[in-house]
Design a protein around this motif. Structure first.
Motif, PDB file in Angstrom:
ATOM      1  N   SER A 124       0.851  -1.191   0.000  1.00 10.80           N
ATOM      2  CA  SER A 124       0.000   0.000   0.000  1.00 10.80           C
ATOM      3  C   SER A 124       0.886   1.241   0.000  1.00 10.80           C
ATOM      4  N   ALA A 125       0.337   2.329  -0.461  1.00 11.48           N
ATOM      5  CA  ALA A 125       1.114   3.552  -0.667  1.00 11.48           C
ATOM      6  C   ALA A 125       1.752   4.067   0.623  1.00 11.48           C
ATOM      7  N   CYS A 154       3.551   2.274  -9.298  1.00 12.68           N
ATOM      8  CA  CYS A 154       4.027   2.635  -7.966  1.00 12.68           C
ATOM      9  C   CYS A 154       3.134   3.738  -7.394  1.00 12.68           C
ATOM     10  N   HIS A 155       2.635   3.516  -6.173  1.00 11.41           N
ATOM     11  CA  HIS A 155       1.744   4.491  -5.542  1.00 11.41           C
ATOM     12  C   HIS A 155       2.415   5.233  -4.398  1.00 11.41           C
ATOM     13  N   ARG A 157       4.847   7.996  -2.574  1.00 10.89           N
ATOM     14  CA  ARG A 157       5.119   9.388  -2.942  1.00 10.89           C
ATOM     15  C   ARG A 157       6.019  10.055  -1.902  1.00 10.89           C
TER      16      ARG A 157
END
Length: 185
Positions: A124-125, A154-155, A157
């Motif tokens: 998960s991001a 890709c999540h 950041r």
């Protein structure tokens, strides 16, 4: 013991590939923090996962913290941590968002930050938020271990808020997205 305490007030550098994460090491680190240490540099075997003593987060004399291994960092919720630290070098292996936010936003005097973040591409991001008004140097490495690499989108950041930033070095294996706010060049 007095000579040891006087020496420790300056710095402690401990690197070992054979060091275990025994309870005695954690209590030893607690004792060093009570000796008003200014610099701690630690590196232990990568397979060892050691929790830092709680006293390190509020140490009023610590100015330099370099953790070259995957330490279990448990930054206290709310409030400030590492109140006098100006230089932080840290490795974060599969961190959760809460840890990253608490660590990279609640240290008020940091001027030099070097962070190696290990992520899994399918997880998960994760948001890596670097938010320091005092930050002048940032070296950020984002890596994915080969066994966790995939070509999935890709999540993850990175959000960068550093008004006084003068040096930025990024190495990124995953091509995460970046948002830069409040950057003065």
């Amino acid at each position: 013991m007095v000579r040891f305490e006087r020496f420790v007030q300056t710095k402690l550098c401990l690197c070992s590939s054979r060091l275990s994460a025994s309870g005695s090491l954690k209590s030893w680190l607690s004792s060093i923090v009570m000796c008003n240490v200014r610099k701690i540099e630690l590196g232990i075997a990568e397979e060892v996962h050691m929790e830092l003593p709680e006293s390190i987060y509020s140490c009023s004399t610590l100015e330099v913290l370099k953790l070259h291994s995957n330490f279990d960092i448990k930054v206290p919720d709310g409030g400030m941590c590492f109140p006098c630290v100006k230089i932080i070098h840290v490795m974060l292996k599969y961190p959760d968002n809460k840890l990253v936010e608490n660590l990279l936003s609640n240290c008020s005097l940091v001027k030099d930050l070097c962070v190696n973040v290990y992520l899994k591409s399918g997880d998960s991001a994760t948001s890596v938020i670097v938010d320091f008004s005092t930050l002048k140097r940032l070296a950020l490495t984002i890596e994915v271990e080969e066994e966790y690499f995939s070509f999935l989108p890709c999540h993850h950041r990175v959000v960068l808020r550093a008004l006084n930033l003068q040096f930025l070095h990024i190495v990124d294996d995953m091509l995460v997205s970046y948002m830069v706010e409040q950057l003065h060049l």
